[in-house]
Write an enzyme that holds these catalytic residues in place. Structure first.
Site, short mmCIF file in Angstrom:
data_model
loop_
_atom_site.label_atom_id
_atom_site.label_comp_id
_atom_site.label_asym_id
_atom_site.label_seq_id
_atom_site.Cartn_x
_atom_site.Cartn_y
_atom_site.Cartn_z
N ALA A 87 -13.86 65.67 42.82
CA ALA A 87 -15.15 64.98 42.96
C ALA A 87 -15.00 63.88 43.99
O ALA A 87 -13.89 63.44 44.32
CB ALA A 87 -15.57 64.36 41.62
N THR A 129 -17.78 61.70 33.28
CA THR A 129 -17.59 60.25 33.16
C THR A 129 -18.57 59.65 32.17
O THR A 129 -19.67 60.19 31.98
CB THR A 129 -17.78 59.60 34.54
OG1 THR A 129 -17.89 58.19 34.38
CG2 THR A 129 -19.05 60.08 35.24
N ASP A 130 -18.20 58.51 31.60
CA ASP A 130 -19.14 57.81 30.71
C ASP A 130 -20.32 57.22 31.48
O ASP A 130 -21.33 56.84 30.88
CB ASP A 130 -18.42 56.72 29.91
CG ASP A 130 -17.76 55.64 30.76
OD1 ASP A 130 -17.81 55.72 32.00
OD2 ASP A 130 -17.17 54.70 30.17
N ALA A 157 -25.41 59.83 39.01
CA ALA A 157 -26.45 60.87 39.01
C ALA A 157 -25.85 62.22 39.39
O ALA A 157 -26.21 63.26 38.82
CB ALA A 157 -27.58 60.48 39.97
N SER A 158 -24.91 62.19 40.36
CA SER A 158 -24.31 63.47 40.78
C SER A 158 -23.45 64.05 39.66
O SER A 158 -23.42 65.27 39.46
CB SER A 158 -23.50 63.29 42.08
OG SER A 158 -22.33 62.53 41.83
N LYS A 159 -22.76 63.18 38.92
CA LYS A 159 -21.95 63.68 37.80
C LYS A 159 -22.86 64.17 36.68
O LYS A 159 -22.58 65.19 36.03
CB LYS A 159 -21.01 62.58 37.29
CG LYS A 159 -19.92 62.16 38.24
CD LYS A 159 -18.92 63.24 38.60
CE LYS A 159 -18.00 63.63 37.47
NZ LYS A 159 -16.93 64.57 37.92
N LEU A 195 -11.16 48.88 41.05
CA LEU A 195 -10.89 47.48 40.74
C LEU A 195 -9.39 47.14 40.59
O LEU A 195 -8.88 46.26 41.29
CB LEU A 195 -11.64 47.07 39.45
CG LEU A 195 -11.42 45.61 39.05
CD1 LEU A 195 -12.11 44.66 40.01
CD2 LEU A 195 -11.91 45.36 37.63
N ARG A 286 -22.76 44.40 43.18
CA ARG A 286 -23.03 45.81 43.52
C ARG A 286 -24.49 46.11 43.16
O ARG A 286 -24.93 45.78 42.04
CB ARG A 286 -22.08 46.67 42.69
CG ARG A 286 -22.33 48.15 42.75
CD ARG A 286 -21.44 48.89 41.74
NE ARG A 286 -20.10 49.09 42.21
CZ ARG A 286 -19.11 49.59 41.45
NH1 ARG A 286 -19.34 49.92 40.20
NH2 ARG A 286 -17.91 49.75 41.95
N PRO A 287 -25.26 46.78 44.04
CA PRO A 287 -26.64 47.13 43.67
C PRO A 287 -26.65 48.05 42.45
O PRO A 287 -25.85 48.99 42.37
CB PRO A 287 -27.17 47.88 44.90
CG PRO A 287 -26.22 47.61 46.00
CD PRO A 287 -24.89 47.22 45.39
#
Ligand code: NAD
Ligand code: DAU
Length: 348
Positions: A87, A129-130, A157-159, A195, A286-287
């Protein structure tokens, strides 16, 4: 029911989590051979698999969107199980350029599913993913497998879209599938854009440690080896059609985590913590930044007996020690020297 796992095709096995999975499975299953399909984006690195026996790791450079290639690999190697890690995985990159995320995470997943559709004896495990569940308020509630989808970033959204494809293909074409939603992973070999490895790499270089917004956003940290073990359990004993959430049971506000990391980094070097805490710099948020993720984890514990084993502060210290011991790895993935190697061996 124990699913027989003889011939595995792993996608994205040169990345952070896929390579941890391959290293662990090959170490624990001496008879197993794994075919690893990875296109080697900036995030894929064959150094991550330098220690595995090349006779048991069949690496193929290629795109999951290449249906003909996947068909050939599945047939040639008599694949019975596909474990789909490949991914685009970084939220900030998805904000700047969503198209690649749709291409790989959505269309690429569809191509894989279409190969399985024509070979319904192959089991397909989808790594999700969560983040598909959206964001929780601070200190209230947890995600479960029944939480409605509310993805907030192009990556999420893609996941989410790929999860829906997996479910729909399974229902419509009667395929054997399982899906897992993991929380934030950490550990060795993670590309220094996420991070924890970014903060460690910046501590090493004495650069600012950029904390988004006020640093109060919370993540649930899971050691990558615990994640790999959870996936193995699901592959063996997860019921077809089921979804499992995989969390660390380990929530940290970002700023608290960065403080802990600075203190541990300083201790590793025998220096004062203030030297590294002083590098913390608050930067523009982050937006659409999700406030909090937290996974309940009851289903996988009750049904498969899996629970995370790592204690976070021990795992974090070992991760810091790994990065300190591997400056060449950091330099290679950051400077592009590795890209030159890929071009030489595989073409552009
Ligand atoms: P990563 O970015 O480190 O690795 C992704 C790998 O996929 C790379 O090796 C890359 O070369 C390969 N890849 C990308 N596009 C490809 C394509 N079109 N064809 C073939 N290979 C391709 O990612 P990661 O952190 O290891 O994440 C692996 C999976 O786990 C992803 O599906 C991600 O959504 C999911 N996940 C990650 C986390 C996390 O904290 N990192 C948590 C939960 C779920
Ligand atoms: O929850 C699982 C997800 O965790 C995975 O699906 C993703 O692939 C993975 O990238 C991760 O997403 P996050 O956005 O939570 O991870 P990231 O490491 O980018 O950021 C963790 C938190 O730290 C988040 O609240 C944003 C913040 N952050 C991140 C970076 C890179 C900072 O404050 N500063 C930074 O420089």
């Amino acid at each position: 029911m124990i699913r027989p796992l003889a011939n595995l095709l792993v996608t994205g096995g040169a990345g952070f989590i896929g390579s941890a999975f391959i290293r662990r499975v090959l170490a624990a299953q001496p008879a197993m051979k794994i075919v690893d399909l990875d296109v080697l984006t900036y995030a894929g690195n064959l150094d991550n698999l330098a220690d595995v026996d090349p006779a048991r790791h069949v690496f193929v450079r290629g795109d999951i969107a290449d249906g003909a290639l996947i068909e050939r690999l599945v047939d040639e190697h008599r694949i019975d199980t596909i474990v789909h890690f490949a991914a685009e995985s970084h939220v900030d990159r998805s904000i700047h350029g969503p198209a690649e995320f749709i291409q790989t995470n959505v269309l690429g997943t569809m191509r894989l599913l279409d190969v399985v559709r024509a070979r319904p004896s192959v089991h397909f495990h989808h790594i999700s993913t969560d983040e598909v569940y959206g964001s929780l308020p601070l200190g209230e509630g947890v995600f479960t497998e029944a939480t409605p989808y509310q993805p907030n970033s192009p990556y999420a959204a893609s996941k989410a879209a790929s999860d829906h494809l997996v479910r729909a293909w399974a229902r419509t074409y009667k395929l054997s599938v399982t899906t897992s939603h993991a929380s934030n992973n950490y550990g060795p070999y993670q590309f220094p854009e996420k991070l924890i490895p970014l903060m460690i790499a910046n501590c090493i270089e004495g650069k600012p440690l950029p904390v988004y917004g006020d640093g109060k956003n919370v993540r649930d940290w899971l050691h990558v080896d615990d994640h790999a073990d959870a996936v193995w359990e699901i592959l063996q004993r997860g019921a077809s059609g089921e979804v499992y959430d995989v969390g660390g049971g380990n929530e940290w506000a970002n700023l608290d985590l960065v403080h802990c990391l600075c203190d541990q980094f300083a201790a590793a070097r025998g220096e004062p913590a203030s030297k590294y805490r002083g590098l913390i710099t608050f930067v523009t948020d982050r937006p659409g930044h999700d406030l909090r993720y937290a996974i309940a984890g009851d289903k996988i514990a009750d049904q498969l007996g899996w629970r995370p084993k790592y204690d976070f502060e021990t795992g974090l210290r070992a991760t810091i020690d790994w990065y300190l011991a591997n400056p060449t790895w950091i330099a290679r993935v950051k400077t592009g020297a590795y890209r030159e190697w890929i071009t030489k061996h595989y073409g552009a």
